[in-house]
Design a protein around this motif. Structure first.
Motif, short mmCIF file in Angstrom:
data_model
loop_
_atom_site.label_atom_id
_atom_site.label_comp_id
_atom_site.label_asym_id
_atom_site.label_seq_id
_atom_site.Cartn_x
_atom_site.Cartn_y
_atom_site.Cartn_z
N LEU A 244 0.76 -1.24 0.00
CA LEU A 244 0.05 0.01 0.01
C LEU A 244 0.85 1.46 0.02
CD1 LEU A 244 -2.81 1.37 0.14
CD2 LEU A 244 -2.64 1.09 2.83
N GLY A 245 2.04 1.25 0.80
CA GLY A 245 2.93 2.22 0.74
C GLY A 245 3.38 2.54 -0.66
N GLY A 246 3.55 1.48 -1.33
CA GLY A 246 4.17 1.73 -2.83
C GLY A 246 3.35 2.30 -3.75
N ILE A 247 1.79 1.97 -3.47
CA ILE A 247 0.96 2.39 -4.34
C ILE A 247 0.58 4.02 -3.95
CG2 ILE A 247 -1.65 2.47 -4.67
CD1 ILE A 247 -1.77 -0.65 -4.06
N MET A 248 0.96 4.42 -2.71
CA MET A 248 0.64 5.64 -2.25
C MET A 248 1.77 6.58 -2.87
SD MET A 248 -2.32 6.08 -0.73
CE MET A 248 -2.17 7.63 0.01
N PHE A 249 2.95 6.28 -2.76
CA PHE A 249 4.00 6.80 -3.29
C PHE A 249 3.92 7.06 -4.92
CE2 PHE A 249 8.51 6.68 -5.52
CZ PHE A 249 8.93 7.69 -4.83
N TYR A 250 3.46 6.06 -5.71
CA TYR A 250 3.33 6.01 -7.09
C TYR A 250 2.06 7.09 -7.18
CZ TYR A 250 1.30 4.73 -11.59
OH TYR A 250 0.85 4.66 -12.69
N THR A 251 0.95 7.03 -6.46
CA THR A 251 -0.29 8.20 -6.56
C THR A 251 0.52 9.33 -6.39
OG1 THR A 251 -1.49 6.32 -5.86
CG2 THR A 251 -2.33 8.66 -5.90
N PHE A 252 1.20 9.73 -5.47
CA PHE A 252 1.49 11.10 -5.32
C PHE A 252 2.45 11.69 -6.33
CE2 PHE A 252 0.89 10.29 -0.40
CZ PHE A 252 -0.35 10.97 -0.29
N ARG A 253 3.55 10.72 -6.72
CA ARG A 253 4.46 10.97 -7.86
C ARG A 253 3.51 11.35 -8.90
NH1 ARG A 253 8.96 6.74 -10.11
NH2 ARG A 253 6.83 6.27 -11.16
N ARG A 254 2.60 10.45 -9.53
CA ARG A 254 1.84 10.67 -10.68
C ARG A 254 0.98 12.13 -10.68
NH1 ARG A 254 2.00 10.89 -14.79
NH2 ARG A 254 -0.03 9.91 -15.52
N ILE A 255 0.62 12.21 -9.21
CA ILE A 255 -0.37 13.44 -9.05
C ILE A 255 0.68 14.82 -9.19
CG2 ILE A 255 -1.60 14.93 -7.52
CD1 ILE A 255 -2.91 12.50 -6.26
N HIS A 256 1.89 14.65 -8.60
CA HIS A 256 2.68 15.74 -8.90
C HIS A 256 2.85 16.09 -10.28
CE1 HIS A 256 6.04 18.13 -8.21
NE2 HIS A 256 6.99 17.48 -8.97
N GLN A 257 3.26 14.92 -11.13
CA GLN A 257 3.48 15.08 -12.49
C GLN A 257 2.26 15.76 -13.33
OE1 GLN A 257 4.27 11.11 -13.67
NE2 GLN A 257 6.61 11.05 -12.97
N LEU A 258 1.12 15.39 -12.99
CA LEU A 258 0.07 16.08 -13.51
C LEU A 258 -0.15 17.39 -13.09
CD1 LEU A 258 -2.43 13.03 -13.43
CD2 LEU A 258 -1.38 13.87 -15.50
N THR A 259 -0.29 17.73 -11.90
CA THR A 259 -0.65 18.90 -11.19
C THR A 259 0.49 19.88 -10.79
OG1 THR A 259 -0.82 18.26 -8.81
CG2 THR A 259 -2.75 17.95 -10.29
N GLY A 260 1.61 19.25 -10.58
CA GLY A 260 2.99 20.31 -9.93
C GLY A 260 2.93 20.43 -8.59
N LEU A 261 1.75 19.60 -7.69
CA LEU A 261 1.59 19.97 -6.47
C LEU A 261 2.69 18.91 -5.72
CD1 LEU A 261 -2.24 20.22 -6.17
CD2 LEU A 261 -0.72 22.12 -6.00
N THR A 262 3.12 19.32 -4.69
CA THR A 262 3.81 18.56 -3.70
C THR A 262 2.87 17.77 -2.76
OG1 THR A 262 4.24 20.31 -2.06
CG2 THR A 262 5.96 20.25 -3.88
N THR A 263 3.71 16.59 -2.23
CA THR A 263 2.65 15.97 -1.20
C THR A 263 2.34 17.13 -0.08
OG1 THR A 263 4.04 14.22 -1.59
CG2 THR A 263 2.93 13.98 0.36
N GLU A 264 2.87 17.86 0.27
CA GLU A 264 2.82 18.72 1.44
C GLU A 264 1.28 19.56 1.14
OE1 GLU A 264 5.74 18.11 0.56
OE2 GLU A 264 6.62 17.16 2.26
N GLU A 265 1.36 19.85 -0.12
CA GLU A 265 0.26 20.91 -0.82
C GLU A 265 -0.77 20.03 -1.04
OE1 GLU A 265 2.64 24.07 -3.23
OE2 GLU A 265 2.48 22.09 -4.11
N LEU A 266 -0.66 18.64 -1.32
CA LEU A 266 -1.89 17.93 -1.30
C LEU A 266 -2.58 17.57 0.02
CD1 LEU A 266 -0.53 14.97 -3.74
CD2 LEU A 266 -2.17 16.92 -4.41
N ILE A 267 -2.10 17.53 1.15
CA ILE A 267 -2.60 17.15 2.32
C ILE A 267 -3.05 18.17 2.90
CG2 ILE A 267 -2.01 15.96 4.41
CD1 ILE A 267 -0.03 14.28 3.12
N ILE A 268 -4.13 18.17 3.69
CA ILE A 268 -5.06 19.29 4.52
C ILE A 268 -4.13 19.19 5.93
CG2 ILE A 268 -6.92 20.18 5.35
CD1 ILE A 268 -8.46 19.24 2.83
N LYS A 269 -3.62 20.25 6.32
CA LYS A 269 -2.98 20.37 7.58
C LYS A 269 -4.24 20.88 8.71
CE LYS A 269 1.56 21.82 5.79
NZ LYS A 269 0.78 21.78 4.44
N SER A 270 -4.27 19.82 9.66
CA SER A 270 -5.09 19.81 10.78
C SER A 270 -4.82 21.35 11.41
CB SER A 270 -5.18 18.79 11.53
OG SER A 270 -3.68 18.47 12.02
#
Length: 232
Positions: free
Chosen positions: A206-232
């Motif tokens: 699952l960790g591998g899937i999440m890493f792959y997902t974040f990398r592809r989203i970054h490629q599509l949007t330019g957003l970093t992982t920190e920018e994707l996650i809503i900070k509480s």
């Protein structure tokens, strides 16, 4: 319970009922009482979810089925291949459900992980500026859902092999109480070993899937992982 509280769902609908089935005898519970108490958790949360959201709580239904089958096998003092089939059937059924969802408008991976309480969905969608990128994002959700279904298939195979090794046939010479005690011991072993043999590989997958997902989203949007996650 919060609608998106996946941990609470798993805790109350699967983990606690399994513990009651496995350890109920140590609390002095007769097998049939342990089954009834274990059933109470997924039944309650199924009804509660249906009343609050007007939707079926898939995890609660899964927990209900798991307790019913485990309880029936225990009460009937069946061992060996039957428990192996049961241990493989549930992750296999989940895997099939997840796989089928990949061809719908709401792939399971997107429903489970890409929720507004955790990820800034609005920001992601605003960055998917072209129709091509939006289609690529949907394909990403479809692909990751299919990868997730593979992890459940892997769990099914590992469950089956582990259960075959642990759940040995019950000797006919044993009394009903001895069979119950032996089954409880085997259930405890299955729970313990599955944490290492099944849970750890699944988490890594699952960790591998999440890493792959974040990398592809970054490629599509330019957003970093920190920018994707809503900070509480």
């Amino acid at each position: 319970m919060q609608k998106n509280d996946s941990f609470s769902n798993i805790l109350f609908n699967i983990l606690i009922p399994v513990l009651i089935l496995n350890k109920g005898h140590k609390l002095g519970l007769e097998p049939h009482y342990a089954v009834i108490i274990a059933l109470a958790f997924p039944v309650y949360f199924s009804v509660q979810s249906l009343r609050e959201t007007k939707k079926i709580n898939f995890i609660a239904v899964l927990g209900l089925m798991n307790v019913l089958v485990s309880g029936a096998l225990t009460l009937l003092a069946l061992g060996g291949i039957w428990f192996a089939i049961k241990e493989a059937a549930f992750p296999l059924l989940i895997g099939v459900f997840v796989l089928i969802s990949s061809w719908t408008t709401k792939p399971f991976f997107k429903t489970l992980f890409m929720n507004p309480s955790t990820f800034d969905i609005a920001k992601i969608e605003s960055k998917l500026e072209t129709e091509t990128n939006r289609q690529r994002f949907h394909q990403l959700m479809k692909h990751t859902t299919q990868l997730l279904s593979v992890s459940f298939l892997m769990s099914a195979l590992l469950n089956f092999g582990l259960a075959l090794k642990i759940f040995e046939p019950l000797a006919e010479s044993l009394t009903d109480s001895q069979k119950q005690e032996l089954l409880n011991q085997q259930l405890g072993q299955m729970t313990l070993y599955s944490l290492v043999v099944i849970l750890v590989p699944s988490i890594l997958f699952l960790g591998g899937i999440m890493f792959y997902t974040f990398r592809r989203i970054h490629q599509l949007t330019g957003l970093t992982t920190e920018e994707l996650i809503i900070k509480s």
